[in-house]
Motif scaffolding. Structure first.
Motif, PDB file in Angstrom:
ATOM      1  N   TYR A 293       0.825  -1.206   0.000  1.00 25.97           N
ATOM      2  CA  TYR A 293       0.000   0.000   0.000  1.00 25.97           C
ATOM      3  C   TYR A 293       0.863   1.262   0.000  1.00 25.97           C
ATOM      4  O   TYR A 293       0.645   2.178  -0.811  1.00 25.97           O
ATOM      5  CB  TYR A 293      -0.914  -0.021   1.225  1.00 25.97           C
ATOM      6  N   LEU A 294       1.843   1.315   0.882  1.00 27.62           N
ATOM      7  CA  LEU A 294       2.662   2.517   1.006  1.00 27.62           C
ATOM      8  C   LEU A 294       3.473   2.793  -0.252  1.00 27.62           C
ATOM      9  O   LEU A 294       3.580   3.936  -0.706  1.00 27.62           O
ATOM     10  CB  LEU A 294       3.589   2.388   2.221  1.00 27.62           C
ATOM     11  N   ILE A 295       4.040   1.747  -0.825  1.00 24.05           N
ATOM     12  CA  ILE A 295       4.827   1.935  -2.040  1.00 24.05           C
ATOM     13  C   ILE A 295       3.958   2.470  -3.167  1.00 24.05           C
ATOM     14  O   ILE A 295       4.356   3.365  -3.916  1.00 24.05           O
ATOM     15  CB  ILE A 295       5.509   0.617  -2.433  1.00 24.05           C
ATOM     16  N   THR A 296       2.746   1.946  -3.276  1.00 25.54           N
ATOM     17  CA  THR A 296       1.864   2.389  -4.353  1.00 25.54           C
ATOM     18  C   THR A 296       1.489   3.854  -4.199  1.00 25.54           C
ATOM     19  O   THR A 296       1.624   4.647  -5.143  1.00 25.54           O
ATOM     20  CB  THR A 296       0.598   1.528  -4.409  1.00 25.54           C
ATOM     21  N   VAL A 297       1.009   4.254  -3.010  1.00 28.69           N
ATOM     22  CA  VAL A 297       0.528   5.628  -2.855  1.00 28.69           C
ATOM     23  C   VAL A 297       1.679   6.636  -2.866  1.00 28.69           C
ATOM     24  O   VAL A 297       1.464   7.804  -3.194  1.00 28.69           O
ATOM     25  CB  VAL A 297      -0.308   5.786  -1.569  1.00 28.69           C
ATOM     26  N   LEU A 298       2.895   6.185  -2.542  1.00 28.31           N
ATOM     27  CA  LEU A 298       4.034   7.099  -2.540  1.00 28.31           C
ATOM     28  C   LEU A 298       4.703   7.209  -3.910  1.00 28.31           C
ATOM     29  O   LEU A 298       5.147   8.293  -4.311  1.00 28.31           O
ATOM     30  CB  LEU A 298       5.068   6.653  -1.499  1.00 28.31           C
ATOM     31  N   LEU A 299       4.766   6.099  -4.626  1.00 28.47           N
ATOM     32  CA  LEU A 299       5.510   6.101  -5.881  1.00 28.47           C
ATOM     33  C   LEU A 299       4.646   6.241  -7.124  1.00 28.47           C
ATOM     34  O   LEU A 299       5.135   6.663  -8.177  1.00 28.47           O
ATOM     35  CB  LEU A 299       6.353   4.820  -5.996  1.00 28.47           C
ATOM     36  N   ALA A 300       3.371   5.870  -7.034  1.00 31.56           N
ATOM     37  CA  ALA A 300       2.515   5.930  -8.226  1.00 31.56           C
ATOM     38  C   ALA A 300       2.449   7.320  -8.846  1.00 31.56           C
ATOM     39  O   ALA A 300       2.484   7.436 -10.083  1.00 31.56           O
ATOM     40  CB  ALA A 300       1.112   5.415  -7.895  1.00 31.56           C
ATOM     41  N   PRO A 301       2.351   8.420  -8.052  1.00 33.24           N
ATOM     42  CA  PRO A 301       2.317   9.741  -8.691  1.00 33.24           C
ATOM     43  C   PRO A 301       3.559  10.028  -9.533  1.00 33.24           C
ATOM     44  O   PRO A 301       3.464  10.598 -10.627  1.00 33.24           O
ATOM     45  CB  PRO A 301       2.213  10.700  -7.496  1.00 33.24           C
ATOM     46  N   ARG A 302       4.721   9.646  -9.048  1.00 31.89           N
ATOM     47  CA  ARG A 302       5.949   9.853  -9.807  1.00 31.89           C
ATOM     48  C   ARG A 302       5.973   8.971 -11.051  1.00 31.89           C
ATOM     49  O   ARG A 302       6.407   9.401 -12.136  1.00 31.89           O
ATOM     50  CB  ARG A 302       7.157   9.584  -8.918  1.00 31.89           C
ATOM     51  N   TYR A 303       5.524   7.744 -10.894  1.00 33.77           N
ATOM     52  CA  TYR A 303       5.444   6.817 -12.027  1.00 33.77           C
ATOM     53  C   TYR A 303       4.552   7.385 -13.124  1.00 33.77           C
ATOM     54  O   TYR A 303       4.867   7.313 -14.306  1.00 33.77           O
ATOM     55  CB  TYR A 303       4.913   5.477 -11.524  1.00 33.77           C
ATOM     56  N   GLU A 304       3.424   7.982 -12.730  1.00 36.63           N
ATOM     57  CA  GLU A 304       2.508   8.563 -13.706  1.00 36.63           C
ATOM     58  C   GLU A 304       3.163   9.696 -14.491  1.00 36.63           C
ATOM     59  O   GLU A 304       2.870   9.890 -15.671  1.00 36.63           O
ATOM     60  CB  GLU A 304       1.256   9.089 -12.999  1.00 36.63           C
ATOM     61  N   ARG A 305       4.082  10.414 -13.845  1.00 38.46           N
ATOM     62  CA  ARG A 305       4.690  11.562 -14.514  1.00 38.46           C
ATOM     63  C   ARG A 305       5.729  11.153 -15.548  1.00 38.46           C
ATOM     64  O   ARG A 305       5.777  11.709 -16.636  1.00 38.46           O
ATOM     65  CB  ARG A 305       5.318  12.506 -13.477  1.00 38.46           C
ATOM     66  N   TRP A 306       6.565  10.140 -15.199  1.00 35.82           N
ATOM     67  CA  TRP A 306       7.650   9.828 -16.124  1.00 35.82           C
ATOM     68  C   TRP A 306       7.323   8.740 -17.118  1.00 35.82           C
ATOM     69  O   TRP A 306       8.032   8.543 -18.105  1.00 35.82           O
ATOM     70  CB  TRP A 306       8.937   9.487 -15.390  1.00 35.82           C
ATOM     71  N   LYS A 307       6.203   8.037 -16.937  1.00 32.85           N
ATOM     72  CA  LYS A 307       5.919   6.904 -17.832  1.00 32.85           C
ATOM     73  C   LYS A 307       5.614   7.337 -19.266  1.00 32.85           C
ATOM     74  O   LYS A 307       5.700   6.526 -20.192  1.00 32.85           O
ATOM     75  CB  LYS A 307       4.758   6.079 -17.279  1.00 32.85           C
ATOM     76  N   SER A 308       5.217   8.612 -19.471  1.00 34.24           N
ATOM     77  CA  SER A 308       4.890   9.072 -20.820  1.00 34.24           C
ATOM     78  C   SER A 308       6.129   9.399 -21.652  1.00 34.24           C
ATOM     79  O   SER A 308       6.024   9.557 -22.876  1.00 34.24           O
ATOM     80  CB  SER A 308       3.974  10.295 -20.748  1.00 34.24           C
ATOM     81  N   ASP A 309       7.280   9.496 -21.027  1.00 41.91           N
ATOM     82  CA  ASP A 309       8.509   9.720 -21.774  1.00 41.91           C
ATOM     83  C   ASP A 309       8.754   8.523 -22.699  1.00 41.91           C
ATOM     84  O   ASP A 309       8.599   7.377 -22.287  1.00 41.91           O
ATOM     85  CB  ASP A 309       9.672   9.871 -20.792  1.00 41.91           C
ATOM     86  N   PRO A 310       9.129   8.745 -23.965  1.00 47.96           N
ATOM     87  CA  PRO A 310       9.323   7.628 -24.898  1.00 47.96           C
ATOM     88  C   PRO A 310      10.301   6.583 -24.395  1.00 47.96           C
ATOM     89  O   PRO A 310      10.096   5.384 -24.578  1.00 47.96           O
ATOM     90  CB  PRO A 310       9.841   8.325 -26.165  1.00 47.96           C
ATOM     91  N   ARG A 311      11.386   7.030 -23.767  1.00 50.32           N
ATOM     92  CA  ARG A 311      12.355   6.062 -23.243  1.00 50.32           C
ATOM     93  C   ARG A 311      11.774   5.271 -22.076  1.00 50.32           C
ATOM     94  O   ARG A 311      11.970   4.061 -21.974  1.00 50.32           O
ATOM     95  CB  ARG A 311      13.627   6.788 -22.818  1.00 50.32           C
ATOM     96  N   ALA A 312      11.034   5.952 -21.193  1.00 52.70           N
ATOM     97  CA  ALA A 312      10.365   5.257 -20.091  1.00 52.70           C
ATOM     98  C   ALA A 312       9.312   4.303 -20.619  1.00 52.70           C
ATOM     99  O   ALA A 312       9.133   3.191 -20.103  1.00 52.70           O
ATOM    100  CB  ALA A 312       9.733   6.267 -19.135  1.00 52.70           C
ATOM    101  N   ARG A 313       8.590   4.736 -21.680  1.00 54.02           N
ATOM    102  CA  ARG A 313       7.577   3.878 -22.279  1.00 54.02           C
ATOM    103  C   ARG A 313       8.191   2.600 -22.829  1.00 54.02           C
ATOM    104  O   ARG A 313       7.663   1.503 -22.660  1.00 54.02           O
ATOM    105  CB  ARG A 313       6.859   4.654 -23.388  1.00 54.02           C
TER     106      ARG A 313
END
Length: 380
Positions: A293-313
């Motif tokens: 639970y903690l990992i998801t609520v803490l890291l998911a916002p950051r994951y959402e921000r960088w996942k759209s980068d082509p290299r991250a994708r």
């Protein structure tokens, strides 16, 4: 203003309560159920969002199905959604497993369980197989590289019977490298009623309950992949290191988790109950799910921000392909252990044929029928 395509908190709670109460088949099938509901039936998330969630769940520590459920809850309704999804998903199976553990302690074992699991295990393989086929089709796509990464992950998982974090990262890096080339760049118990802290042994101490929490929190924090991946880690600590349970008791705990709905990792509640009663079960379950639970609520916002980068994708695509392959490989491992003779092979084949012919056939009905058949065959 809320997105009209996203579910309300009440809808999230209803869905995950149903899934936690009737979602048989282990992590592989549970992922398939979530995909069907969130993408195909309700359109709450896009297929790409579900693929991103699967990659996040595979990269983050903890059991896959619970991680994905909490991530989807967060994606749809933020912190409140993650909290509702996690509690609703784990709650029903926790209650069932604690009730079975109480009966186990009271009556000293469950002879009928082996017969039921004999039939249920074979039927579950068919449910898993159907989910694997759909996951491969919808998450990997037609690209040759991703198919090769998926197949490699499946073969390695089936061969080693384990899910390897370095393999997921490696597949992500291979996909990233290809993309760059193509583009050119873890209290006191004095006042607690005795039955709350009484398992197979004497009344548990506060330190034992605390030890349970810390041990299972470490399991949730350092084990990656599906809920089944946690079993070797638990065996080493519960049986070999702490000597809380015997080999037979540990196997019974795993069997109970496999024949009850919800996440397989809920076996920790059965173990916790045998060691320290209801508080032990609660400490074990809270310990293993708190990091998720903690990992998801803490890291998911950051994951959402960088996942759209082509290299991250590209990296996420590679990890997703590896995760899907690992799920397929785990299905092979489970199949080898569940289909052990002609009757189990027939049960598995018949279940798969029924599920393919009658697509809306309720899986719980199939599970109950297979369990009854297994008891009958073993009793004959």
């Amino acid at each position: 203003m809320p997105d009209p395509t996203r579910p309300s908190l009440r809808a999230l709670a209803r869905y995950f309560l149903r899934l936690g109460a009737a979602g048989f088949g282990g992590p592989i099938a549970l992922v398939g159920y979530m995909e069907r509901a969130f993408v195909d039936e309700h359109g709450w998330v896009s297929r790409q969002e579900l693929k991103d969630g699967l990659a996040f769940a595979q990269l983050a520590p903890g059991p896959l199905a619970a991680q994905l459920a909490i991530y989807l809850g967060w994606l749809c309704a933020g912190l409140r959604g993650a909290t509702v999804a996690g509690i609703a998903f784990v709650g029903p199976s926790f209650v069932m497993v604690v009730a079975l553990a109480a009966l186990y302690v009271r009556f000293g074992g469950m002879v009928w369980l082996q017969g039921a699991f004999y039939g249920i295990g074979a039927a579950v393989i068919a449910i898993i197989a159907r989910s694997v086929v759909k996951l491969v089709r919808t998450t990997v796509g037609p690209g040759l590289l991703l198919r090769v990464l998926c197949a490699t992950s499946a073969l390695v998982t089936a061969w080693t019977e384990s899910e390897l974090l370095w393999l997921f990262v490696g597949c992500g890096l291979v996909s990233l490298g290809a993309q760059m080339r193509w583009r050119g760049r873890a209290g006191a118990l004095a006042l607690v009623p005795p039955w709350l802290v009484t398992g197979l042994g004497t009344t548990a101490s506060a330190s034992l309950v605390g030890t349970l929490f810390v041990f299972f929190a470490s399991a949730g924090l350092f084990v990656f992949g599906s809920g089944l991946a946690i079993v070797p880690f638990l065996h080493g600590g519960v049986v070999l290191q702490h000597h809380w349970l015997t080999e037979r008791q540990f196997l019974d705990a795993v069997a109970v988790a496999l024949i009850t709905p919800g996440p397989v990792v809920i076996t920790v509640a059965f173990i916790g109950y045998l060691v320290a009663g209801t508080l032990g079960a609660t400490a074990a379950a809270a310990g293993v799910f708190a990091p998720v639970y903690l990992i998801t609520v803490l890291l998911a916002p950051r994951y959402e921000r960088w996942k759209s980068d082509p290299r991250a994708r590209a990296f996420v695509d590679g990890v997703t392909a590896a995760a899907t392959g690992a799920i397929a490989g785990a299905a092979v491992v489970l199949g080898r252990r569940a289909i052990v003779d002609a009757p189990t092979a027939v049960i598995a084949a018949a279940t798969l044929a029924l599920l393919l012919r009658f697509r809306r056939l309720p899986e719980p009905l199939v599970i109950v029928a297979a369990g009854a058949l297994g008891i009958a065959i073993r009793a004959a």
